[in-house]
Scaffold this motif. Structure first.
Motif, PDB file in Angstrom:
ATOM      1  N   ILE A  76      -1.976  39.706  40.044  1.00  0.00           N
ATOM      2  CA  ILE A  76      -1.665  41.139  40.014  1.00  0.00           C
ATOM      3  C   ILE A  76      -1.359  41.650  41.415  1.00  0.00           C
ATOM      4  N   SER A  77      -2.200  41.238  42.383  1.00  0.00           N
ATOM      5  CA  SER A  77      -1.992  41.707  43.759  1.00  0.00           C
ATOM      6  C   SER A  77      -0.686  41.168  44.327  1.00  0.00           C
ATOM      7  N   GLY A  78      -0.368  39.918  43.997  1.00  0.00           N
ATOM      8  CA  GLY A  78       0.889  39.337  44.470  1.00  0.00           C
ATOM      9  C   GLY A  78       2.089  40.042  43.858  1.00  0.00           C
ATOM     10  N   ALA A  79       2.003  40.356  42.564  1.00  0.00           N
ATOM     11  CA  ALA A  79       3.094  41.062  41.897  1.00  0.00           C
ATOM     12  C   ALA A  79       3.264  42.471  42.469  1.00  0.00           C
ATOM     13  N   GLY A 139       2.520  43.374  45.519  1.00  0.00           N
ATOM     14  CA  GLY A 139       3.137  43.208  46.831  1.00  0.00           C
ATOM     15  C   GLY A 139       4.625  42.946  46.724  1.00  0.00           C
ATOM     16  N   ALA A 140       5.034  42.169  45.722  1.00  0.00           N
ATOM     17  CA  ALA A 140       6.458  41.888  45.520  1.00  0.00           C
ATOM     18  C   ALA A 140       7.216  43.152  45.159  1.00  0.00           C
ATOM     19  N   VAL A 141       6.635  43.955  44.260  1.00  0.00           N
ATOM     20  CA  VAL A 141       7.286  45.201  43.848  1.00  0.00           C
ATOM     21  C   VAL A 141       7.355  46.179  45.020  1.00  0.00           C
ATOM     22  N   ALA A 142       6.296  46.245  45.823  1.00  0.00           N
ATOM     23  CA  ALA A 142       6.301  47.131  46.987  1.00  0.00           C
ATOM     24  C   ALA A 142       7.398  46.726  47.972  1.00  0.00           C
ATOM     25  N   THR A 143       7.546  45.414  48.186  1.00  0.00           N
ATOM     26  CA  THR A 143       8.600  44.926  49.077  1.00  0.00           C
ATOM     27  C   THR A 143       9.970  45.271  48.542  1.00  0.00           C
ATOM     28  N   LEU A 144      10.145  45.098  47.224  1.00  0.00           N
ATOM     29  CA  LEU A 144      11.427  45.415  46.597  1.00  0.00           C
ATOM     30  C   LEU A 144      11.737  46.897  46.711  1.00  0.00           C
ATOM     31  N   ILE A 145      10.747  47.744  46.483  1.00  0.00           N
ATOM     32  CA  ILE A 145      10.967  49.191  46.553  1.00  0.00           C
ATOM     33  C   ILE A 145      11.289  49.628  47.978  1.00  0.00           C
ATOM     34  N   ILE A 146      10.579  49.046  48.953  1.00  0.00           N
ATOM     35  CA  ILE A 146      10.877  49.373  50.358  1.00  0.00           C
ATOM     36  C   ILE A 146      12.324  49.023  50.685  1.00  0.00           C
ATOM     37  N   GLY A 147      12.749  47.842  50.217  1.00  0.00           N
ATOM     38  CA  GLY A 147      14.135  47.441  50.454  1.00  0.00           C
ATOM     39  C   GLY A 147      15.123  48.378  49.788  1.00  0.00           C
ATOM     40  N   LEU A 148      14.866  48.764  48.544  1.00  0.00           N
ATOM     41  CA  LEU A 148      15.776  49.656  47.819  1.00  0.00           C
ATOM     42  C   LEU A 148      15.830  51.042  48.453  1.00  0.00           C
ATOM     43  N   TRP A 202      10.094  37.007  45.490  1.00  0.00           N
ATOM     44  CA  TRP A 202       8.631  37.031  45.382  1.00  0.00           C
ATOM     45  C   TRP A 202       8.203  37.407  43.952  1.00  0.00           C
ATOM     46  N   LEU A 203       8.870  38.403  43.393  1.00  0.00           N
ATOM     47  CA  LEU A 203       8.538  38.826  42.035  1.00  0.00           C
ATOM     48  C   LEU A 203       8.851  37.716  41.028  1.00  0.00           C
ATOM     49  N   SER A 204       9.928  36.998  41.248  1.00  0.00           N
ATOM     50  CA  SER A 204      10.252  35.886  40.364  1.00  0.00           C
ATOM     51  C   SER A 204       9.203  34.784  40.441  1.00  0.00           C
ATOM     52  N   TYR A 205       8.670  34.565  41.630  1.00  0.00           N
ATOM     53  CA  TYR A 205       7.629  33.559  41.806  1.00  0.00           C
ATOM     54  C   TYR A 205       6.344  33.950  41.072  1.00  0.00           C
ATOM     55  N   GLU A 206       6.063  35.240  41.057  1.00  0.00           N
ATOM     56  CA  GLU A 206       4.824  35.706  40.434  1.00  0.00           C
ATOM     57  C   GLU A 206       4.878  35.719  38.903  1.00  0.00           C
TER      58      GLU A 206
END
Length: 429
Positions: A125-128, A130-139, A422-426
């Motif tokens: 859950i924490s990894g997912a 973090g992946a979503v947060a990274t994606l949102i920051i990028g977007l 990252w999200l795909s990995y999770e």
């Protein structure tokens, strides 16, 4: 059937195809034809709904039976109003900014629904998160760096165009005003370049025009002193000059007021709010798919229900708009009908059909992605459409100008890609 031959890898391929389609469907919306005709957003959404309805029957040769579930109407209730708002956002805030705004919100809402509501499996859950947060920051970064630069007064360019007799057709509303104003020290000072007004003796000698036996003397800007130029700039329109009130006309055209003038916003700001509405409301249009799947309408089997439900909602909105026009025009049925926005079929059939087809393809592929990857991972993955729309914005529409801004946008895009990987990995199979 088609779904029996599809696996997780197929889900990722469908997500990529959906991102390409979602990122490109707005290109016809920003076409010169649509801009010139000022096509109503509901009309463009209607083109999308019609194409979605026409294309949904293509799943029959794939072995899918013709079935319908009311959950498709629920999806249409989310998708159609959100789509209208999204088109308005593209028209007024720009393709890259609008898609970036609603993509960020859709990723957040899809992740919430998928992980915390539907309890979709992830490795961590924490990894997912973090992946979503990274994606949102990028977007968000891509959306931020897609903002157009502030307009500057390029007097030299205008002077060149006037001397060459060429009108560049600039998109700014006050382009005509700039071409009417003579050069002045005040305007050059704003740009940090103060020009000296040449004296009359340096002005080129021209034969004055003749009217009958009389010679008509026309004033030349080169023979005017700074005080006289300033007087002309402040001259009222009633005497043939340009008043200070005229300078604000273009700015007023760009403003929209709400609640009897208590709230005033620019069209760009309203466009960004419309894009945010599309992300928050329209972005959950596939949530009903999870409930329909429990009734056996998963995957491509949901496409017909989605398309038919969207057409029902689209027609309903047109009926409501007609009722509104009927009320506004004191019950005159004919005037109310003619007050409805035109489809401009002769000029817009190609752009409308292309936009609708691209979105229908993206919708079909996103249903496949959500079916095999889940709402949290699958639909979030499709929002990489921001990468595609951003590239269209850079190379097609010139929405991102300057090497520095483009590099910043690409840096933010790198964050988004990292979040996707990252999200795909999770994702847990």
């Amino acid at each position: 059937m088609f779904t029996e031959k599809c696996d997780e890898l197929c889900g990722y391929a469908a997500a990529i195809a959906a991102a390409l389609s979602y990122g490109s469907f707005g290109v016809p919306v920003k076409s010169e034809v649509a801009k010139r005709l000022d096509v109503d957003p509901l009309v463009m959404q209607s083109y999308k709904s019609i194409m979605c309805f026409l294309c949904c029957w293509l799943i029959i040769p794939m072995g899918e039976p013709v079935r319908f579930t009311p959950w498709g109407i629920v999806s249409g209730i989310f998708w159609v109003p959100g789509g209208v708002a999204g088109i308005y956002g593209i028209r007024n805030a720009g393709l890259a900014v609008a898609v970036g705004t609603w993509s960020s919100i859709i990723v957040l809402s899809s992740f919430f629904w998928g992980i915390f509501v539907f309890q979709e499996k992830v490795k961590s859950i924490s990894g997912a998160c973090g992946a979503v947060a990274t994606l949102i920051i990028g977007l968000l970064g891509m959306s931020f760096f897609s903002r157009p630069p502030k307009k500057t007064q390029d007097i030299e360019k205008v002077e060149t165009e006037i001397s060459a007799g060429v009108d560049s057709g600039a998109n700014d509303d006050d382009g005509i005003r700039k071409r009417l104003l003579p050069p002045s020290p005040e305007k050059d000072a704003v740009r940090g370049k103060i020009k000296k007004i040449p004296k009359a003796r340096h002005a080129p000698k021209e034969q004055p025009p003749r009217s009958g036996n009389r010679t008509v003397l026309a004033p030349s800007s080169a023979s005017l002193t700074p005080i006289e130029v300033e007087f002309l700039l402040n001259k009222t329109s009633s005497t043939g000059g340009i008043s200070s009130l005229d300078l604000d006309i273009s700015e007023k055209k760009n403003l929209i007021t709400f609640f009897n003038g208590n709230i005033t916003m620019t069209k760009r700001q309203v466009g960004m709010l419309a894009a945010a509405f599309n992300g928050g409301w329209g972005g959950i249009n596939l949530v009903p798919l999870h409930f329909a799947s429990r009734e056996g309408f998963g995957g491509p089997g949901y496409v017909i229900s989605f398309a038919c439900g969207s057409m029902i909602v689209t027609i309903s909105i047109w009926v409501l708009r007609y009722i509104y026009e009927l009320h506004r025009l004191d019950g005159d049925f004919t005037k109310a009908f003619h007050a409805l926005p035109s489809f401009h079929i002769r000029q817009m059939w190609l752009q409308g059909a292309l936009s609708g087809f691209l979105y229908s393809l993206g919708n079909f592929m996103s249903i496949i992605a959500v079916t095999h990857l889940g709402q949290g991972v699958g639909y979030s993955f499709t929002q990489t459409s921001m990468l595609v729309s951003g590239l269209w914005g850079i190379f097609k529409f010139g929405e991102i100008k300057g090497r520095t801004s483009i590099l910043k946008w690409l840096s933010a895009a790198t964050f988004a890609v990292a979040g996707i990987l990252w999200l795909s990995y999770e994702h847990a199979a």
